[in-house]
Design a protein around this motif. Structure first.
Motif, PDB file in Angstrom:
ATOM      1  N   UNK A 298      17.169 -21.639  11.069  1.00 30.51           N
ATOM      2  CA  UNK A 298      16.433 -21.237   9.866  1.00 30.51           C
ATOM      3  C   UNK A 298      17.381 -20.524   8.910  1.00 30.51           C
ATOM      4  N   UNK A 299      17.103 -20.682   7.659  1.00 34.11           N
ATOM      5  CA  UNK A 299      17.868 -19.943   6.652  1.00 34.11           C
ATOM      6  C   UNK A 299      16.931 -19.615   5.490  1.00 34.11           C
ATOM      7  N   UNK A 300      17.391 -18.718   4.613  1.00 32.20           N
ATOM      8  CA  UNK A 300      16.525 -18.284   3.509  1.00 32.20           C
ATOM      9  C   UNK A 300      17.326 -18.191   2.225  1.00 32.20           C
ATOM     10  N   UNK A 301      16.588 -18.309   1.121  1.00 29.67           N
ATOM     11  CA  UNK A 301      17.158 -18.099  -0.211  1.00 29.67           C
ATOM     12  C   UNK A 301      16.591 -16.780  -0.724  1.00 29.67           C
ATOM     13  N   UNK A 302      17.423 -15.730  -0.657  1.00 33.73           N
ATOM     14  CA  UNK A 302      16.920 -14.401  -1.004  1.00 33.73           C
ATOM     15  C   UNK A 302      16.533 -14.305  -2.471  1.00 33.73           C
ATOM     16  N   UNK A 303      17.250 -15.033  -3.335  1.00 35.77           N
ATOM     17  CA  UNK A 303      16.961 -14.954  -4.762  1.00 35.77           C
ATOM     18  C   UNK A 303      15.623 -15.596  -5.098  1.00 35.77           C
ATOM     19  N   UNK A 304      15.355 -16.751  -4.515  1.00 35.52           N
ATOM     20  CA  UNK A 304      14.120 -17.469  -4.820  1.00 35.52           C
ATOM     21  C   UNK A 304      12.982 -17.120  -3.878  1.00 35.52           C
ATOM     22  N   UNK A 305      13.284 -16.449  -2.764  1.00 36.99           N
ATOM     23  CA  UNK A 305      12.246 -16.113  -1.803  1.00 36.99           C
ATOM     24  C   UNK A 305      11.747 -17.320  -1.022  1.00 36.99           C
ATOM     25  N   UNK A 306      12.637 -18.286  -0.768  1.00 37.85           N
ATOM     26  CA  UNK A 306      12.263 -19.506  -0.042  1.00 37.85           C
ATOM     27  C   UNK A 306      12.928 -19.521   1.328  1.00 37.85           C
ATOM     28  N   UNK A 307      12.288 -20.233   2.237  1.00 39.03           N
ATOM     29  CA  UNK A 307      12.792 -20.333   3.609  1.00 39.03           C
ATOM     30  C   UNK A 307      12.941 -21.815   3.973  1.00 39.03           C
ATOM     31  N   UNK A 308      13.987 -22.070   4.769  1.00 37.21           N
ATOM     32  CA  UNK A 308      14.284 -23.451   5.136  1.00 37.21           C
ATOM     33  C   UNK A 308      14.566 -23.529   6.635  1.00 37.21           C
ATOM     34  N   UNK A 309      14.172 -24.682   7.235  1.00 34.22           N
ATOM     35  CA  UNK A 309      14.555 -25.051   8.603  1.00 34.22           C
ATOM     36  C   UNK A 309      15.290 -26.386   8.513  1.00 34.22           C
ATOM     37  N   UNK A 310      16.271 -26.572   9.364  1.00 37.83           N
ATOM     38  CA  UNK A 310      17.078 -27.787   9.226  1.00 37.83           C
ATOM     39  C   UNK A 310      17.470 -28.294  10.612  1.00 37.83           C
ATOM     40  N   UNK A 311      17.607 -29.629  10.672  1.00 37.61           N
ATOM     41  CA  UNK A 311      18.189 -30.291  11.847  1.00 37.61           C
ATOM     42  C   UNK A 311      19.357 -31.121  11.352  1.00 37.61           C
ATOM     43  N   UNK A 312      19.779 -32.053  12.173  1.00 30.46           N
ATOM     44  CA  UNK A 312      20.972 -32.819  11.799  1.00 30.46           C
ATOM     45  C   UNK A 312      20.702 -33.777  10.651  1.00 30.46           C
ATOM     46  N   UNK A 313      19.445 -34.096  10.396  1.00 33.92           N
ATOM     47  CA  UNK A 313      19.142 -35.112   9.382  1.00 33.92           C
ATOM     48  C   UNK A 313      18.223 -34.620   8.259  1.00 33.92           C
ATOM     49  N   UNK A 314      17.519 -33.522   8.482  1.00 33.93           N
ATOM     50  CA  UNK A 314      16.482 -33.119   7.521  1.00 33.93           C
ATOM     51  C   UNK A 314      16.527 -31.625   7.234  1.00 33.93           C
ATOM     52  N   UNK A 315      15.926 -31.300   6.093  1.00 40.23           N
ATOM     53  CA  UNK A 315      15.703 -29.895   5.703  1.00 40.23           C
ATOM     54  C   UNK A 315      14.202 -29.713   5.473  1.00 40.23           C
ATOM     55  N   UNK A 316      13.651 -28.697   6.098  1.00 40.47           N
ATOM     56  CA  UNK A 316      12.229 -28.387   5.950  1.00 40.47           C
ATOM     57  C   UNK A 316      12.090 -27.073   5.172  1.00 40.47           C
ATOM     58  N   UNK A 317      11.224 -27.087   4.185  1.00 44.62           N
ATOM     59  CA  UNK A 317      10.977 -25.870   3.387  1.00 44.62           C
ATOM     60  C   UNK A 317       9.694 -25.213   3.875  1.00 44.62           C
ATOM     61  N   UNK A 318       9.787 -23.931   4.102  1.00 44.12           N
ATOM     62  CA  UNK A 318       8.619 -23.143   4.484  1.00 44.12           C
ATOM     63  C   UNK A 318       8.098 -22.445   3.237  1.00 44.12           C
TER      64      UNK A 318
END
Length: 949
Positions: A298-318
């Motif tokens: 998991x990772x986050x964008x502190x400026x935009x307040x968005x969260x992401x999950x990722x695997x080898x092929x995709x990015x998921x936005x929370x």
């Protein structure tokens, strides 16, 4: 929270080759991007070792950081406060071998500015797996706060200066760290950023999620000398995540304002940071092959307040939607009421928080505290329900507290409700005061303090609520409870000064009553109303107050002053009414007769008559063009002084009223010297003056008790004091008939000499009169022979014709004797001559209408009598003929001469009076207007052109 897959909204995707042509398989170990998305640091691992690259968002090729060759970078701390798009400023790199390095890169230089070694773990060498950094400006520089984690420890570094100096200071001192049991391969450290400032941290450790607040402004010194910036620390155990009997450790973590996002397997569990409860589980929709490999992190964008999950092929936005909407309930369940209120979105939510606090306090019988919370509720419970709660428990104090707090929370527009609640509070205060008095019958010190406290509180409430309390109702309540002091206090607040003054007078506190009356907004009529009571209570203070009050009418104070004056006073006591009346008369220059009469009456009652005499002799109207010299009633003053037997004052009043005989007669009873002075005041009436002196002389002669000769000598001496007004013969009748004339010989001789001198003077005056009569008789005789010489060319001053010419216009006879055929004329001593008719015409035209009619009437009468015979053609009188023997014709002619020829019309007053007359008389206005020059009509004008030469 929602999970969505894809790359929608992502533009400008570019592939960056990090292999740099190296042989063998290369794998990306870590990629770090700053919060602004401009700077990127990536580490790759391959057969040849580890390489770290830096790239900028504008670059197409990365830059190898050669000084970091062989070092595996696990964590990066960006300087969020100072980083810009063009420069990274200070950046801290944490490596796999437990070292910290500082690096800075400028985009324009295309290379790193420097790479510095900062720190190395020596006690327990472990890999740094997470780094965070904050800065704060202080007075003497920049303070750095650095937090770093390894699989087992969390380290805190802080200091002022540069990063190099901060870490250099830890060579000689111990690093502050927190160690937790257990081990985790993917230990992470996260800061939650709110408005560019870290608010709290979370460490994904082997024992659980260790988290707490960050306060970079706090200066709490830890025992080892470091400044600890962590507070409210807590540990979330993995056993709370509910994964069977064994605790499952998350593989990655992200933090939001109130939640932890934990990656466990192929799902994300959302755990509330405050309640430590799982609030949601998010599942990934993956292909079978991708699912087998699993979500990487998991990772986050502190400026935009968005969260992401990722695997080898995709990015998921929370997607996070209003995560704090129910936080008030969370805090409320934890009984953190302040935080719950801070997170409430509307009044209804706040009411529920207040209700829980109120009921908790009510259940523990902390009624006063419960009342404060109940007062803040507006919707979930009605005012009546809450009031009945306290009434049923018999808690009057708590009910009063509730009403007071409720009153503070009401809007100003709720005037009716405010008034009713305020009235109820007033009654509760009064009931409390009575209960305190009943309970404290022994007058203990504690009870007295409580009584004073409740009185002070009640008065403060009255002061605050004076504008909303109904005046009549409140007054009635205070009276019914017998609270006179509070009634006066409230009346003072409501400016009911009459009630306040009346109370102070009843209490005998005149000074306080006068202080109230001295206030600017107090009606002046109250001064007059309470003046009788106040002056009897404290005359000195009352009079002093009167003398300092402006616009006070002394006349309206007369009833009060008379009441005070009617009371007996000590002989040496200062008469306050006299003091005030003297102030009014002399300082204020009061002219009211009533005031002057009252002062005079008080003077008359004093034994010492000097003040009365000074008052009577004072001229209060002095210096005025009109008006009396005194303002008291002299008749009243005379009656009063006669009644009080103030004889000298009576003498003065008689004299002032021009009753000199009465004045002298009364003065003779008091003091002959005073009688002489009064007799001497008469100057314009000699006869009266002599009469007064005769009265004095008679009294002096009759009152003498000595021998006859001595009395006569004194009488003779008295004659000298009269300055010759009285003679010896005037006072002789006052002596007895058997007095010897020898005693008066000298005085009689002196008197005879005076008479002889007067006789001689009269003879001389008679001779002068006879001589004057002879002169007058001679002048009268010569008057008939008087003449004037007229030149033959002399002209009339009016018609400008010759005086001696004969004309038909003058052939008329008015009883004048004409010289031959010439017309009658007048000649004046100044030389001007006029025909009689011209003179009459001129004089009647210049004199007043009444005088003109009189002259014309005389002329008419003279014409009618002109044909009668005359004794003397010259119109004069013979020497033997008396003036009274004139005929009617001559009398009329004399009267006409006096009317028209008493003075020359050109040289006398007639000509002087004509100077003030206008050139154009009112009756000549029409004639003058006829000469006005008016312009012609412009349209009627013609222009003539002259030929040019």
């Amino acid at each position: 929270m929602l999970l969505s897959e894809g790359f929608e909204g992502i533009e400008g995707l570019n592939d960056i080759d990090l292999s740099a042509g190296r042989p063998g398989d290369q794998s990306i170990h870590r990629v770090f991007v700053d919060p602004g998305g401009s700077h990127c640091i990536a580490t790759i691992v391959g057969p040849g070792g580890a390489d770290t690259f830096y790239t900028h968002a504008k670059w197409t090729r990365p830059r190898l950081l050669s000084k970091l060759k062989g070092l595996i970078v696990n964590a990066v701390a960006w300087n969020r406060q100072l980083i810009t798009e063009a420069s990274t400023r200070e950046v801290i790199l944490g490596t796999d071998n437990g070292q910290l390095h500082e690096i800075a890169v400028d985009e324009k230089d295309k290379r790193e500015k420097y790479i510095k070694f900062l720190f190395e773990l020596k006690e327990l060498p472990e890999a740094f797996t997470g780094l965070q950094m904050e800065t704060a400006n202080v007075i003497n520089g920049t303070r750095y706060y650095v937090m770093a984690v390894t699989p087992t420890r969390l380290y805190s570094y802080t200091g002022i200066g540069s990063l190099e100096s901060v870490f250099a200071s830890y060579v000689d001192r111990t690093v502050h760290f927190t160690e937790l049991p257990g081990d985790i391969a993917n230990s992470e450290l996260h800061f939650f950023i709110n408005q560019r400032r870290a608010v709290y941290f979370a460490w994904l450790s082997g024992a659980g999620i260790y988290h707490g607040g960050l306060n970079f402004g706090a200066q709490h010194s830890s025992p080892d000398g470091d400044q600890n910036f962590v507070e409210n620390k807590a540990l979330l155990s993995y056993s709370r995540l509910g994964e069977g009997t064994e605790a499952v450790k998350p593989s990655s973590m992200a933090v939001s304002e109130f939640h932890f996002l934990l990656l466990i397997g192929n799902k994300v569990k959302v755990v509330n940071r405050i309640s430590e409860q799982i609030v949601e589980e998010l599942y990934f929709d993956q292909a079978s092959d991708a699912a087998s490999r699993g979500i990487i992190g998991l990772c986050s964008d502190a400026s935009a307040g968005l969260f992401y999950a990722y695997d080898q092929n995709s990015i998921f936005q929370v997607s996070v939607n209003d995560e704090g909407r129910d936080m008030w309930k969370v805090y409320l369940d934890l009984k953190e009421y302040a935080a719950a209120l801070a997170n409430c979105r509307d009044a209804l939510q706040k009411d529920q928080v207040y209700l829980v606090q109120a009921e908790a306090a009510f259940s523990t019988k902390d009624f006063l505290r419960a009342a404060s919370f109940y007062a803040k509720i507006n919707y979930v419970l009605s005012f009546e329900e809450i009031s009945l709660k306290f009434i049923s428990m018999g808690e009057q104090d708590a009910l009063r507290t509730f009403l007071l707090r409720k009153l503070d929370n009401l809007a100003k527009d709720d005037t009716c409700q405010i008034t009713m609640i305020s009235t109820w509070i007033t009654e509760l205060y009064l009931d409390k005061i009575n209960r305190v008095l009943l309970e404290d019958e022994g007058a203990s010190e504690k009870g007295a303090l409580e009584y004073q406290s409740i009185i002070k509180e009640f008065r403060a409430f009255l002061s605050d609520s004076k504008d909303v309390l109904d005046e009549a109702t409140t007054m009635k309540l205070l009276k019914s409870y017998g609270r006179v002091d509070e009634l006066v206090f409230f009346a003072n607040l409501k400016e009911q000064h009459e009630i306040v003054v009346h109370h102070y007078i009843q209490q005998g506190e005149a000074k306080k009553a006068l202080q109230v009356l001295q206030k600017p907004n107090v009606p002046i009529d109250l001064q007059y109303k309470f003046a009788p009571d106040l002056i009897m209570l404290d005359a000195y203070e009352t009079v002093e107050s009167w003398m300092t009050t402006k616009d006070l009418n002394p006349r309206k104070l007369i009833p009060a002053m008379m009441r005070y004056s009617s009371e007996p006073h000590a002989k040496n006591e200062t008469h306050e009414v006299i003091k005030y009346l003297e102030y009014s008369v002399h300082r204020l220059q009061n002219e009211d007769p009533g005031v002057h009469n009252l002062l005079l009456s008080l003077y008359a009652k004093q034994e010492d008559e000097s003040s009365l005499l000074r008052f009577l002799q004072c001229k209060f109207g002095k210096g005025r063009s009109s008006g009396p010299e005194f303002f008291y009633d002299p008749k009243y003053a005379l009656r009063l002084c006669l009644k009080e037997k103030r004889m000298r004052a009576c003498v003065h009043i008689y004299s002032m009223m021009s009753m000199h005989e009465e004045a002298v007669a009364l003065a003779l009873q008091v003091d002959p010297e005073l009688a002489m002075a009064e007799a001497d005041k008469v100057e314009d009436d000699e006869e009266l003056r002599k009469k007064l002196w005769l009265m004095v002389a008679k009294h002096v002669i009759e009152q003498e008790k000595g021998t006859k000769r001595e009395n006569i000598r004194k009488a003779i001496a008295f004659l000298k004091e009269t300055d010759g007004l009285l003679k010896i013969e005037d006072i002789l009748p006052f002596f007895p008939d058997f007095a010897l004339i020898d005693d008066f010989k000298e005085a009689i001789c002196s008197s005879l000499e005076d008479y002889n001198e007067q006789i001689e003077n009269l003879k001389q005056e008679m001779n002068d009169a006879t001589h004057g009569a002879d002169n007058i008789r001679n002048d009268i005789s010569a008057l008939a022979q008087r003449y004037a010489v007229i030149d033959r060319d002399e002209e009339c001053g009016v018609c400008r014709k010759k005086i001696l010419n004969v004309g038909r216009d003058y052939q008329m006879s008015w009883g004048y004797t004409s010289a031959g055929s010439m017309a009658p004329f007048y000649v004046f001593p100044c030389g001007h001559a006029f025909h009689a008719q011209c003179l009459i015409t001129h004089v009647t035209g210049c004199t007043s209408q009444m005088q003109a009619e009189y002259i014309l009437d005389l002329q008419k009468r003279l014409t009618l009598l002109s044909n009668e015979p005359r004794k003397d053609s010259s119109g004069g009188l013979s020497e033997e003929e008396p003036l009274t023997s004139m005929t009617p014709l001559e009398k009329i002619r004399s009267q006409l001469d006096d009317a028209i020829a008493s003075e020359c019309p050109f040289c006398g007053d007639l000509m002087i009076r004509e100077i003030s007359l206008p050139f154009i008389l009112p009756e000549e206005a029409d004639v003058a207007a006829s000469w006005e020059i008016k312009p012609h009509n412009p349209g009627m004008q013609k222009s003539l052109s002259l030929p040019a030469y």
